[in-house]
Design a protein around this motif. Structure first.
Motif, PDB file in Angstrom:
ATOM      1  N   GLY A 223       0.791  -1.228   0.000  1.00  0.00           N
ATOM      2  CA  GLY A 223       0.000   0.000   0.000  1.00  0.00           C
ATOM      3  C   GLY A 223       0.816   1.267   0.000  1.00  0.00           C
ATOM      4  N   ALA A 224       2.143   1.148   0.089  1.00  0.00           N
ATOM      5  CA  ALA A 224       3.006   2.327   0.063  1.00  0.00           C
ATOM      6  C   ALA A 224       3.083   2.905  -1.346  1.00  0.00           C
ATOM      7  CB  ALA A 224       4.406   1.956   0.561  1.00  0.00           C
ATOM      8  N   ARG A 225       3.617   4.140  -1.448  1.00  0.00           N
ATOM      9  CA  ARG A 225       3.743   4.762  -2.770  1.00  0.00           C
ATOM     10  C   ARG A 225       4.571   3.900  -3.706  1.00  0.00           C
ATOM     11  NH1 ARG A 225       6.315  10.481  -2.019  1.00  0.00           N
ATOM     12  NH2 ARG A 225       7.546   9.271  -0.531  1.00  0.00           N
ATOM     13  N   GLU A 226       5.674   3.368  -3.161  1.00  0.00           N
ATOM     14  CA  GLU A 226       6.537   2.514  -3.982  1.00  0.00           C
ATOM     15  C   GLU A 226       5.772   1.298  -4.486  1.00  0.00           C
ATOM     16  OE1 GLU A 226       9.147   4.615  -0.951  1.00  0.00           O
ATOM     17  OE2 GLU A 226       7.257   3.519  -0.939  1.00  0.00           O
ATOM     18  N   GLY A 227       5.022   0.672  -3.591  1.00  0.00           N
ATOM     19  CA  GLY A 227       4.270  -0.515  -3.980  1.00  0.00           C
ATOM     20  C   GLY A 227       3.223  -0.213  -5.034  1.00  0.00           C
ATOM     21  N   GLN A 228       2.543   0.921  -4.899  1.00  0.00           N
ATOM     22  CA  GLN A 228       1.514   1.290  -5.867  1.00  0.00           C
ATOM     23  C   GLN A 228       2.118   1.540  -7.247  1.00  0.00           C
ATOM     24  OE1 GLN A 228      -0.350   4.679  -4.048  1.00  0.00           O
ATOM     25  NE2 GLN A 228      -1.471   3.451  -2.552  1.00  0.00           N
ATOM     26  N   ILE A 229       3.264   2.230  -7.266  1.00  0.00           N
ATOM     27  CA  ILE A 229       3.912   2.515  -8.550  1.00  0.00           C
ATOM     28  C   ILE A 229       4.429   1.226  -9.181  1.00  0.00           C
ATOM     29  CG2 ILE A 229       5.886   3.650  -9.629  1.00  0.00           C
ATOM     30  CD1 ILE A 229       5.520   5.933  -7.642  1.00  0.00           C
ATOM     31  N   ILE A 230       5.018   0.341  -8.357  1.00  0.00           N
ATOM     32  CA  ILE A 230       5.533  -0.923  -8.887  1.00  0.00           C
ATOM     33  C   ILE A 230       4.420  -1.738  -9.520  1.00  0.00           C
ATOM     34  CG2 ILE A 230       6.516  -3.159  -8.251  1.00  0.00           C
ATOM     35  CD1 ILE A 230       8.169  -1.689  -6.123  1.00  0.00           C
ATOM     36  N   ILE A 231       3.298  -1.896  -8.820  1.00  0.00           N
ATOM     37  CA  ILE A 231       2.208  -2.703  -9.348  1.00  0.00           C
ATOM     38  C   ILE A 231       1.613  -2.070 -10.602  1.00  0.00           C
ATOM     39  CG2 ILE A 231      -0.102  -3.621  -8.879  1.00  0.00           C
ATOM     40  CD1 ILE A 231       2.219  -5.055  -7.472  1.00  0.00           C
ATOM     41  N   GLY A 232       1.400  -0.738 -10.582  1.00  0.00           N
ATOM     42  CA  GLY A 232       0.881  -0.072 -11.776  1.00  0.00           C
ATOM     43  C   GLY A 232       1.805  -0.222 -12.963  1.00  0.00           C
ATOM     44  N   ALA A 233       3.122  -0.062 -12.727  1.00  0.00           N
ATOM     45  CA  ALA A 233       4.100  -0.209 -13.806  1.00  0.00           C
ATOM     46  C   ALA A 233       4.176  -1.647 -14.290  1.00  0.00           C
ATOM     47  CB  ALA A 233       5.470   0.262 -13.330  1.00  0.00           C
ATOM     48  N   ALA A 234       4.046  -2.598 -13.368  1.00  0.00           N
ATOM     49  CA  ALA A 234       4.108  -4.009 -13.763  1.00  0.00           C
ATOM     50  C   ALA A 234       2.927  -4.389 -14.637  1.00  0.00           C
ATOM     51  CB  ALA A 234       4.155  -4.901 -12.523  1.00  0.00           C
ATOM     52  N   VAL A 235       1.744  -3.826 -14.333  1.00  0.00           N
ATOM     53  CA  VAL A 235       0.570  -4.083 -15.176  1.00  0.00           C
ATOM     54  C   VAL A 235       0.816  -3.558 -16.586  1.00  0.00           C
ATOM     55  CG1 VAL A 235      -1.864  -3.521 -15.547  1.00  0.00           C
ATOM     56  CG2 VAL A 235      -1.061  -4.111 -13.252  1.00  0.00           C
ATOM     57  N   LEU A 236       1.314  -2.316 -16.678  1.00  0.00           N
ATOM     58  CA  LEU A 236       1.605  -1.743 -17.994  1.00  0.00           C
ATOM     59  C   LEU A 236       2.734  -2.494 -18.671  1.00  0.00           C
ATOM     60  CD1 LEU A 236       1.009   0.392 -20.085  1.00  0.00           C
ATOM     61  CD2 LEU A 236       2.494   1.973 -18.852  1.00  0.00           C
ATOM     62  N   ASP A 237       3.705  -2.942 -17.887  1.00  0.00           N
ATOM     63  CA  ASP A 237       4.804  -3.748 -18.423  1.00  0.00           C
ATOM     64  C   ASP A 237       4.280  -5.001 -19.125  1.00  0.00           C
ATOM     65  OD1 ASP A 237       7.264  -2.641 -18.277  1.00  0.00           O
ATOM     66  OD2 ASP A 237       8.046  -3.988 -16.755  1.00  0.00           O
TER      67      ASP A 237
END
Length: 479
Positions: A223-237
């Motif tokens: 739920g941290a900012r890092e986690g949110q960005i990682i998951i969002g980027a991984a989906v787009l990846d």
């Protein structure tokens, strides 16, 4: 009415044979090569079935044992599938081998056991081996289609919108840098031909959502900012990676790199994916209403598979890959109110087919080409080391590209994008099936997938030094 039926009956054989004439050559290029002797010897279908059943027993045992071991030592079970395949395959036990490596079945422990227990004639061994291998290869291809359909169902387009610019820049750089560095490095440093170099570079692009999400959840950072960005980027990846895979796999079929062809494939992939998503959102309410009216068994799963297979066919028909269609179908159906129910119903189907794909990828991998004792293999080891460095550094660079987020742990974001996991194996499997990868390059990619998947979880725990509890408003896992 009778005249109409007569006309249809008279046209059906002609249409059917015309369809086969156009389709079988395509299937032949995608499947395993059949030895010439297979055409001159009559194959006993019951023995082929027996061989397929024995192969599935060995495959599932390897998958389950390997997966259980990895799960108990806190590693992704998919690695167990891969390592189990390596052990039962051409590299170690030779229980299951395939014609691609020049095998005729005589070295297969399973085929020798089948011959001794069914009184199979020696001259029929090659034909039986070819038929049995082709069936397993087709089941593996179905496995990767089901896998991509499942990944599409688990992906959430809303996450991309929510974490927008930061996730997008991480994803794009995380695709472009490894792909460019890997491809150019292989061509310039190792004199790898252009097509195989592009395919190997493409294998460096994707990120495994499941592995990273599991680790982030365990350390309380999802739920941290890092986690949110990682998951969002991984989906787009995943979306970018599938498009890259479709483009590269299609380039392999043409045998040459042409700018116009690349432009056509990129535009086709983008238009196809976006068009399917837009059309799917428009038609999804009608689909849900239709499913609710059906009274027969399995209405949701069967109709979903029909959609997935139709879109897979369309993807293949427009010179892209069938897996792009399966992924698009998953994205579309994942936006409906039936997403969770459908995902639960797909799991048993994936449990049946997907392990076949991963174990077969491992079984076909000849790690002997990386034996340093053989002088000719040393280049393959150097290539593997090069790919591993590019795979890790490329994603770390992407993490440092995050903007507008003071105090954020950019190194953690980059490390979170490192594991390739099952997505990297999809690239390797498609590359093997298309014939684009040499044995040493294939083994190097497999080693890259294994190493990046192994090192990412402990590295994530290191870069996130102080675990923090997740906010209650944030779920513990992505959709």
């Amino acid at each position: 009415m009778a005249e109409t039926l007569t006309l249809v009956n008279s046209l059906t054989p002609t249409l059917f044979h015309s369809f086969l004439d156009q389709t079988l050559p395509l299937l032949a290029t995608a499947g395993t090569e059949v030895a010439p002797a297979a055409h001159s010897v009559k194959v006993d279908e019951s023995i082929v079935v027996a061989g397929v059943l024995l192969s599935l027993v060995v495959i599932y045992l390897a998958s389950k044992i390997g997966g259980e071991i990895c799960s108990r030592i806190n590693l992704p079970p998919v690695l167990g599938d891969l390592v189990g395949g390596v052990i039962i395959g051409v590299s170690v036990l030779k229980l299951i081998v395939f014609p691609e490596g020049g095998e005729d079945g005589s070295s297969s422990v399973l085929m020798n056991f089948l011959q001794s227990t069914t009184n199979l004639e020696p001259e029929a061994l090659v034909a039986t081996f070819a038929a049995q291998s082709e069936v397993i290869a087709i089941l593996a291809e179905l496995g990767v289609i089901i896998l991509l359909f499942e990944i599409g169902l688990e992906s959430d387009l809303k996450e991309l919108i929510k974490y927008g610019p930061q996730a997008a820049i991480v994803a794009v750089i995380g695709v472009v840098v490894p792909f460019g560095a890997g491809t150019l490095g292989l061509i310039s440093l190792f004199n790898v031909p252009t097509i195989p170099a592009i395919f190997a570079g493409a294998a460096l692009t994707a990120t495994s959502i499941g592995i990273t999400a599991k680790v982030l959840s365990e350390i309380g950072r999802l739920g941290a900012r890092e986690g949110q960005i990682i998951i969002g980027a991984a989906v787009l990846d995943d979306i970018l990676g599938i498009i890259v895979l479709a483009v590269v796999a299609s380039l392999v079929k043409t045998g040459e790199v042409e700018i116009t062809n690349i432009a056509y494939l990129i535009v086709s992939a983008g238009v196809f994916l976006i068009g399917v998503i837009l059309l799917g959102r428009f038609l999804s309410p009608y689909y849900v209403a239709f499913v609710k009216e059906l009274k027969t068994r399995g209405p949701l799963l069967i109709t979903a598979l029909i959609i997935a297979f139709v879109l897979s066919y369309v993807g293949a028909a427009i010179r892209l890959e069938a897996i792009l269609g399966a992924f698009a179908a998953g994205l579309v159906l994942g936006e409906t109110e039936k997403q969770q129910e459908l995902e639960e119903q797909v799991v048993p189907l994936a449990d049946f087919f997907v392990p076949i794909f991963f174990v077969v990828v491992g079984a076909k991998t000849n790690l002997g080409v990386l034996n340093p004792a053989v002088p000719s293999n040393r280049e393959g080891l150097i290539i593997a080391a090069f790919l591993i460095v590019v795979a890790i550094v490329g994603k770390v660079i992407a993490g440092f590209a995050v903007f507008g987020q003071p105090g954020i742990n950019r190194l953690a974001i980059g490390i979170g994008m490192v594991p390739r996991g099952e997505v990297g194996l999809v690239f390797a499997g498609v590359g093997v099936a298309s014939g684009a990868l040499s044995p040493s390059l294939e083994a190097a990619i497999i080693m890259m997938v294994i190493i990046t998947t192994f090192v990412a979880p402990p590295l994530l725990r290191i870069v996130f030094k102080d675990p923090v509890p997740e906010p209650e408003s944030v779920g513990s896992a992505p959709k």
